[in-house]
Design a protein around this motif. Sequence first.
Motif, PDB file in Angstrom:
ATOM      1  N   ARG A  63       0.708  -1.201   0.087  1.00 28.47           N
ATOM      2  CA  ARG A  63       0.003  -0.216   0.049  1.00 28.47           C
ATOM      3  C   ARG A  63       0.739   1.388  -0.171  1.00 28.47           C
ATOM      4  O   ARG A  63       1.220   1.548  -0.965  1.00 28.47           O
ATOM      5  CB  ARG A  63      -1.043  -0.012   1.141  1.00 28.47           C
ATOM      6  N   GLN A  64       1.286   1.716   0.965  1.00 27.01           N
ATOM      7  CA  GLN A  64       2.010   3.042   1.362  1.00 27.01           C
ATOM      8  C   GLN A  64       3.395   2.825   0.425  1.00 27.01           C
ATOM      9  O   GLN A  64       3.829   3.653  -0.432  1.00 27.01           O
ATOM     10  CB  GLN A  64       2.209   3.501   2.584  1.00 27.01           C
ATOM     11  N   ASP A  65       4.057   1.827   0.875  1.00 26.86           N
ATOM     12  CA  ASP A  65       5.635   1.676   0.393  1.00 26.86           C
ATOM     13  C   ASP A  65       5.565   1.640  -1.187  1.00 26.86           C
ATOM     14  O   ASP A  65       6.248   2.086  -1.648  1.00 26.86           O
ATOM     15  CB  ASP A  65       6.157   0.474   1.194  1.00 26.86           C
ATOM     16  N   LEU A  66       4.816   0.555  -1.744  1.00 28.83           N
ATOM     17  CA  LEU A  66       4.814   0.446  -2.980  1.00 28.83           C
ATOM     18  C   LEU A  66       4.366   1.368  -3.885  1.00 28.83           C
ATOM     19  O   LEU A  66       4.926   1.831  -4.903  1.00 28.83           O
ATOM     20  CB  LEU A  66       4.004  -0.966  -3.470  1.00 28.83           C
ATOM     21  N   GLU A  67       3.234   2.050  -3.389  1.00 27.96           N
ATOM     22  CA  GLU A  67       2.801   3.375  -4.191  1.00 27.96           C
ATOM     23  C   GLU A  67       3.816   4.513  -4.328  1.00 27.96           C
ATOM     24  O   GLU A  67       3.993   5.163  -5.108  1.00 27.96           O
ATOM     25  CB  GLU A  67       1.345   3.587  -3.644  1.00 27.96           C
ATOM     26  N   ILE A  68       4.657   4.734  -3.219  1.00 31.95           N
ATOM     27  CA  ILE A  68       5.291   5.681  -2.977  1.00 31.95           C
ATOM     28  C   ILE A  68       6.582   5.319  -4.161  1.00 31.95           C
ATOM     29  O   ILE A  68       7.004   6.077  -4.692  1.00 31.95           O
ATOM     30  CB  ILE A  68       6.328   5.881  -1.627  1.00 31.95           C
ATOM     31  N   ALA A  69       7.049   4.090  -4.213  1.00 32.58           N
ATOM     32  CA  ALA A  69       7.993   3.616  -5.114  1.00 32.58           C
ATOM     33  C   ALA A  69       7.825   3.906  -6.503  1.00 32.58           C
ATOM     34  O   ALA A  69       8.461   4.622  -7.398  1.00 32.58           O
ATOM     35  CB  ALA A  69       8.543   2.381  -4.903  1.00 32.58           C
ATOM     36  N   LEU A  70       6.416   3.507  -6.830  1.00 33.66           N
ATOM     37  CA  LEU A  70       5.817   3.775  -8.129  1.00 33.66           C
ATOM     38  C   LEU A  70       5.500   5.227  -8.510  1.00 33.66           C
ATOM     39  O   LEU A  70       6.044   5.469  -9.622  1.00 33.66           O
ATOM     40  CB  LEU A  70       4.533   2.961  -8.175  1.00 33.66           C
ATOM     41  N   ALA A  71       5.175   6.021  -7.574  1.00 35.27           N
ATOM     42  CA  ALA A  71       4.829   7.554  -7.652  1.00 35.27           C
ATOM     43  C   ALA A  71       6.162   8.246  -8.089  1.00 35.27           C
ATOM     44  O   ALA A  71       6.147   9.321  -8.901  1.00 35.27           O
ATOM     45  CB  ALA A  71       4.337   8.189  -6.816  1.00 35.27           C
ATOM     46  N   LEU A  72       7.438   7.848  -7.414  1.00 32.35           N
ATOM     47  CA  LEU A  72       8.650   8.350  -7.723  1.00 32.35           C
ATOM     48  C   LEU A  72       9.545   7.774  -8.968  1.00 32.35           C
ATOM     49  O   LEU A  72      10.499   8.113  -9.021  1.00 32.35           O
ATOM     50  CB  LEU A  72       9.367   8.209  -6.411  1.00 32.35           C
ATOM     51  N   VAL A 287      -0.462   8.176  -3.230  1.00 36.66           N
ATOM     52  CA  VAL A 287      -0.976   9.097  -4.258  1.00 36.66           C
ATOM     53  C   VAL A 287      -2.224   8.300  -5.190  1.00 36.66           C
ATOM     54  O   VAL A 287      -3.132   8.946  -5.525  1.00 36.66           O
ATOM     55  CB  VAL A 287      -0.036   9.706  -5.129  1.00 36.66           C
ATOM     56  N   HIS A 288      -1.783   7.187  -5.574  1.00 35.81           N
ATOM     57  CA  HIS A 288      -2.819   6.242  -6.244  1.00 35.81           C
ATOM     58  C   HIS A 288      -3.976   6.043  -5.882  1.00 35.81           C
ATOM     59  O   HIS A 288      -5.170   6.140  -6.403  1.00 35.81           O
ATOM     60  CB  HIS A 288      -2.039   5.216  -7.157  1.00 35.81           C
ATOM     61  N   THR A 289      -4.030   5.610  -4.575  1.00 34.57           N
ATOM     62  CA  THR A 289      -5.120   5.397  -3.894  1.00 34.57           C
ATOM     63  C   THR A 289      -5.830   6.475  -3.505  1.00 34.57           C
ATOM     64  O   THR A 289      -7.149   6.931  -3.326  1.00 34.57           O
ATOM     65  CB  THR A 289      -4.770   4.562  -2.553  1.00 34.57           C
ATOM     66  N   ALA A 290      -5.165   7.721  -3.460  1.00 34.31           N
ATOM     67  CA  ALA A 290      -5.842   9.135  -3.231  1.00 34.31           C
ATOM     68  C   ALA A 290      -6.415   9.751  -4.092  1.00 34.31           C
ATOM     69  O   ALA A 290      -7.589  10.147  -4.120  1.00 34.31           O
ATOM     70  CB  ALA A 290      -4.600   9.933  -2.491  1.00 34.31           C
ATOM     71  N   LEU A 291      -6.022   9.378  -5.382  1.00 28.62           N
ATOM     72  CA  LEU A 291      -6.613   9.799  -6.678  1.00 28.62           C
ATOM     73  C   LEU A 291      -7.998   8.937  -6.747  1.00 28.62           C
ATOM     74  O   LEU A 291      -8.842   9.522  -7.122  1.00 28.62           O
ATOM     75  CB  LEU A 291      -5.757   9.774  -7.660  1.00 28.62           C
ATOM     76  N   GLU A 292      -7.816   7.612  -6.433  1.00 22.59           N
ATOM     77  CA  GLU A 292      -8.934   6.740  -6.501  1.00 22.59           C
ATOM     78  C   GLU A 292      -9.879   7.205  -5.580  1.00 22.59           C
ATOM     79  O   GLU A 292     -11.345   7.207  -5.978  1.00 22.59           O
ATOM     80  CB  GLU A 292      -8.581   5.128  -6.467  1.00 22.59           C
ATOM     81  N   THR A 293      -9.839   7.683  -4.547  1.00 23.12           N
ATOM     82  CA  THR A 293     -10.711   8.063  -3.487  1.00 23.12           C
ATOM     83  C   THR A 293     -11.231   9.295  -3.769  1.00 23.12           C
ATOM     84  O   THR A 293     -12.560   9.455  -3.789  1.00 23.12           O
ATOM     85  CB  THR A 293     -10.000   8.319  -2.170  1.00 23.12           C
ATOM     86  N   VAL A 294     -10.611  10.272  -4.502  1.00 21.67           N
ATOM     87  CA  VAL A 294     -11.210  11.441  -5.176  1.00 21.67           C
ATOM     88  C   VAL A 294     -12.147  11.076  -6.053  1.00 21.67           C
ATOM     89  O   VAL A 294     -13.302  11.673  -6.125  1.00 21.67           O
ATOM     90  CB  VAL A 294     -10.004  12.473  -5.529  1.00 21.67           C
ATOM     91  N   ALA A 295     -11.845  10.302  -6.914  1.00 25.55           N
ATOM     92  CA  ALA A 295     -12.941   9.797  -7.990  1.00 25.55           C
ATOM     93  C   ALA A 295     -14.211   9.123  -7.208  1.00 25.55           C
ATOM     94  O   ALA A 295     -15.159   9.371  -7.943  1.00 25.55           O
ATOM     95  CB  ALA A 295     -12.191   8.754  -9.004  1.00 25.55           C
ATOM     96  N   GLN A 296     -13.903   8.334  -6.296  1.00 26.41           N
ATOM     97  CA  GLN A 296     -15.068   7.706  -5.441  1.00 26.41           C
ATOM     98  C   GLN A 296     -15.999   8.986  -4.814  1.00 26.41           C
ATOM     99  O   GLN A 296     -17.272   8.982  -4.988  1.00 26.41           O
ATOM    100  CB  GLN A 296     -14.631   6.788  -4.425  1.00 26.41           C
ATOM    101  N   PHE A 297     -15.424   9.783  -4.513  1.00 25.63           N
ATOM    102  CA  PHE A 297     -16.063  11.045  -3.960  1.00 25.63           C
ATOM    103  C   PHE A 297     -16.875  11.698  -4.948  1.00 25.63           C
ATOM    104  O   PHE A 297     -17.890  12.285  -4.756  1.00 25.63           O
ATOM    105  CB  PHE A 297     -15.430  11.886  -3.009  1.00 25.63           C
ATOM    106  N   ASP A 298     -16.168  12.012  -5.901  1.00 28.39           N
ATOM    107  CA  ASP A 298     -16.786  12.822  -7.075  1.00 28.39           C
ATOM    108  C   ASP A 298     -17.972  11.900  -7.597  1.00 28.39           C
ATOM    109  O   ASP A 298     -18.950  12.794  -7.584  1.00 28.39           O
ATOM    110  CB  ASP A 298     -15.785  12.854  -8.176  1.00 28.39           C
ATOM    111  N   GLU A 299     -17.811  10.726  -7.570  1.00 27.50           N
ATOM    112  CA  GLU A 299     -19.262   9.828  -7.871  1.00 27.50           C
ATOM    113  C   GLU A 299     -19.953   9.829  -6.939  1.00 27.50           C
ATOM    114  O   GLU A 299     -21.503  10.333  -7.243  1.00 27.50           O
ATOM    115  CB  GLU A 299     -18.842   8.498  -8.239  1.00 27.50           C
ATOM    116  N   LEU A 300     -19.665   9.857  -5.760  1.00 28.41           N
ATOM    117  CA  LEU A 300     -20.710   9.971  -4.427  1.00 28.41           C
ATOM    118  C   LEU A 300     -21.497  11.306  -4.415  1.00 28.41           C
ATOM    119  O   LEU A 300     -22.853  11.173  -4.370  1.00 28.41           O
ATOM    120  CB  LEU A 300     -20.089   9.708  -3.152  1.00 28.41           C
ATOM    121  N   LEU A 301     -20.678  12.320  -4.831  1.00 30.41           N
ATOM    122  CA  LEU A 301     -21.124  13.599  -4.602  1.00 30.41           C
ATOM    123  C   LEU A 301     -22.432  14.022  -5.638  1.00 30.41           C
ATOM    124  O   LEU A 301     -23.085  14.825  -5.648  1.00 30.41           O
ATOM    125  CB  LEU A 301     -20.356  14.865  -4.408  1.00 30.41           C
TER     126      LEU A 301
END
Length: 303
Positions: A63-72, A287-301
């Motif tokens: 989760r955190q560790d892998l996403e950070i490595a990929l984002a960088l 960041v990848h899970t954060a972007l997915e969460t933003v997309a989910q809130f966009d749909e929910l709203l």
Amino acid sequence: MTPRLSRRAFLGAFMGASGAALVGCGGEGDGDSGAASTATVTTPLGTVTVPLDPQRVVAVDSRQDLEIALALGLPVAGYTSPLIRPWVPLRGDPESLRSPVNIVELVRIDPDLIICTNIESPFWLTPELRSVAPVLPVDPRAPWQTNLATIGGWLGREDVADAEIKNYQDRIERVRSRHGENLRESVAVVGIATDGTITDLSHTPTIPGVTVEDLGATVVRFTTDPEAPADPDAAAAALAEADRILVSSDDPELEPDYLVDHPFLGQLPAVRTGRVIVTADVSYGSVHTALETVAQFDELLRR
């Protein structure tokens, strides 16, 4: 700085004494590679010399560790979880490693950098980990933006981290602009474990907690922190006031119909009127899970 335990030295020691305790058998020097190839940084684990252009990175937590490595943009050689969420852009052919951490397996992978959540546990920061390769710790109590910026800074990739964070902030602003009126209505974030346990994920540093804070949403909470156990009666009373609910589940098979039949979730106005979204686990990540969460809130709203 803890000397790196080479693959040859480790395996020689390990095979030479069956059942013996793990000991270091000589370290590998940094060599005369020049200041541009490495950096000496101070982390919560102490001072360590890290490669600025690592070639074989192990991310201990997917989760955190892998996403950070990929984002960088780091080349990931392995990670220690079999479950990768579909929104995480796994590149190349990294190896899915065992969890709890298996030191012999890590030595075989021969990483030149390890990114690891800073929790002393067989699943994360084991005592022998720093003998395999330099370790950069991820703070599980910090927001994801702080961890991404910190790791990026240690590796001289501040610009990359800043660009990823700005992309997230731009998405947040678009959702705020699109749903300004609806953001005045209340939202709640419910975590459902496979055993049915209910948690309140609206608190930081969970990804949904950071997201609702950045959106400026009106939040309904039913516990004091994300680790606190939820009392079903108190949760039901609080969630009855929520206009919309985002449900995060670590059960990939969970269907929205589950909520309708739930002892108290099925009675909530938001569930009965369809103003609810069920998503896979977005509790922690980067960041990848954060972007997915933003997309989910966009749909929910929109509901």
